[in-house]
Design a protein around this motif. Structure first.
Motif, PDB file in Angstrom:
ATOM      1  N   ALA A   1       0.775  -1.045  -0.005  1.00 21.13           N
ATOM      2  CA  ALA A   1       0.114   0.024  -0.016  1.00 21.13           C
ATOM      3  C   ALA A   1       0.873   1.228  -0.030  1.00 21.13           C
ATOM      4  N   SER A   2       0.357   2.372  -0.785  1.00 23.15           N
ATOM      5  CA  SER A   2       1.482   3.525  -0.651  1.00 23.15           C
ATOM      6  C   SER A   2       1.383   4.126   0.699  1.00 23.15           C
ATOM      7  N   PHE A   3       2.251   4.863   0.935  1.00 21.38           N
ATOM      8  CA  PHE A   3       2.522   5.561   2.197  1.00 21.38           C
ATOM      9  C   PHE A   3       1.433   6.374   2.479  1.00 21.38           C
ATOM     10  N   SER A   4       1.044   7.204   1.651  1.00 18.59           N
ATOM     11  CA  SER A   4       0.053   8.369   1.581  1.00 18.59           C
ATOM     12  C   SER A   4      -1.340   7.785   2.007  1.00 18.59           C
TER      13      SER A   4
ATOM     14  N   TYR B   1       7.414   6.468   9.085  1.00 20.95           N
ATOM     15  CA  TYR B   1       7.484   6.032   7.746  1.00 20.95           C
ATOM     16  C   TYR B   1       6.942   4.405   7.786  1.00 20.95           C
ATOM     17  N   ILE B   2       5.495   4.063   7.155  1.00 27.24           N
ATOM     18  CA  ILE B   2       5.161   2.763   7.267  1.00 27.24           C
ATOM     19  C   ILE B   2       5.157   1.978   6.018  1.00 27.24           C
ATOM     20  N   ILE B   3       5.506   0.886   5.855  1.00 28.92           N
ATOM     21  CA  ILE B   3       5.354   0.048   4.639  1.00 28.92           C
ATOM     22  C   ILE B   3       4.519  -1.154   5.174  1.00 28.92           C
ATOM     23  N   ASP B   4       3.396  -1.447   4.234  1.00 28.62           N
ATOM     24  CA  ASP B   4       2.373  -2.143   4.829  1.00 28.62           C
ATOM     25  C   ASP B   4       2.241  -3.116   3.518  1.00 28.62           C
ATOM     26  N   TYR B   5       2.734  -4.565   3.623  1.00 24.37           N
ATOM     27  CA  TYR B   5       2.619  -5.389   2.352  1.00 24.37           C
ATOM     28  C   TYR B   5       1.529  -6.492   2.974  1.00 24.37           C
ATOM     29  N   GLU B   6       0.768  -6.673   1.683  1.00 27.15           N
ATOM     30  CA  GLU B   6      -0.137  -7.729   1.426  1.00 27.15           C
ATOM     31  C   GLU B   6       0.613  -9.140   1.079  1.00 27.15           C
ATOM     32  N   VAL B   7       0.378 -10.306   1.959  1.00 26.49           N
ATOM     33  CA  VAL B   7       1.232 -11.371   1.894  1.00 26.49           C
ATOM     34  C   VAL B   7      -0.009 -12.447   1.436  1.00 26.49           C
TER      35      VAL B   7
END
Length: 234
Positions: free
Chosen positions: A83-86, A228-234
């Motif tokens: 998902a984008s950070f914004s 700063y968060i990075i949210d990955y779908e697995v």
């Protein structure tokens, strides 16, 4: 001469551009397979492969007997599973606002090696601030190829930067991000209204579908306001 891309991929790109430009609006149907066959002078199977690409990318939905409907005009639908950070910020109830500080043509000899190597003698430089709930949060410098005019580039106030690039057939294929903690210049500290001496810096290289770097951006984040968060779908 050998084609660089498969024909159906070219057609998918053209239909995608029409979707992004609002020629085929969300909720409306694109032309029928027969109409597209005639328009592009190709076989039905080629059209079906093109539509399949658009469906996989999340732009259209095809229903038997009902045609193909546009379901999204966003530039990025399924570019990645991150998902984008914004969007993460906004999903958490915060508001982001962008403000352009300057748009100018610069001589790349005054910039870093990557920018000089990528854009040769000159580039467009777009400087802007992102505000988080009204407070300055991110200081951005975007370096772009010299395309069109400065006046035309100002349209990114109403459309995305990547849609502007797409108008010149510079379509985003992937991003390369690198991060480091850096010492902040006084001018940037003033714009972010901070006393911190060091902040997180992200350098992004935007790579086109033809493997060309079409943007280099430098972003300074005041992570004391929001991490700063990075949210990955697995």
């Amino acid at each position: 001469m050998k084609r660089k891309k498969l024909l159906y991929a070219d057609i998918a790109d053209d239909i995608r551009k029409n979707i992004l430009n609002g020629i085929y609006a969300v909720g409306e149907q694109i032309p029928t397979e027969n109409e597209l066959e005639e328009k592009y002078n190709v076989s039905k199977i080629t059209i079906r492969k093109a539509i399949e690409i658009l469906a996989v990318d999340g732009y259209v939905e095809k229903k038997s007997g009902k045609g193909t409907t546009v379901i999204s005009d966003r530039l990025f639908n399924k570019l990645s599973k991150a998902a984008s950070f914004s969007s993460i910020i906004e999903m958490n109830g915060h508001k982001l606002r962008k403000e352009i500080i300057a748009i100018e043509e610069v001589q790349t000899i005054n910039e870093d090696d990557d920018i000089q190597k990528t854009f040769k003698d000159k580039a467009y430089k777009l400087t802007r601030i992102y505000y988080l709930d009204g407070e300055p949060y991110i200081y951005f410098e975007h370096f772009l190829p010299v395309l069109g005019t400065i006046e035309a580039l100002k349209q990114i106030e109403s459309v995305s930067l990547y849609k502007w690039l797409a108008e010149f057939n510079k379509n985003v294929g992937r991003f390369q991000d690198s991060f480091e903690v850096v010492k902040i210049e006084e001018s940037v500290k003033e714009k972010l209204n901070i006393a911190h001496t060091h902040l997180l810096k992200r350098v992004r290289k935007t790579v086109s579908t033809t493997n060309e770097i079409i943007e280099i951006s430098h972003a300074i984040y005041d992570t004391s306001k929001y991490p700063y968060i990075i949210d990955y779908e697995v």
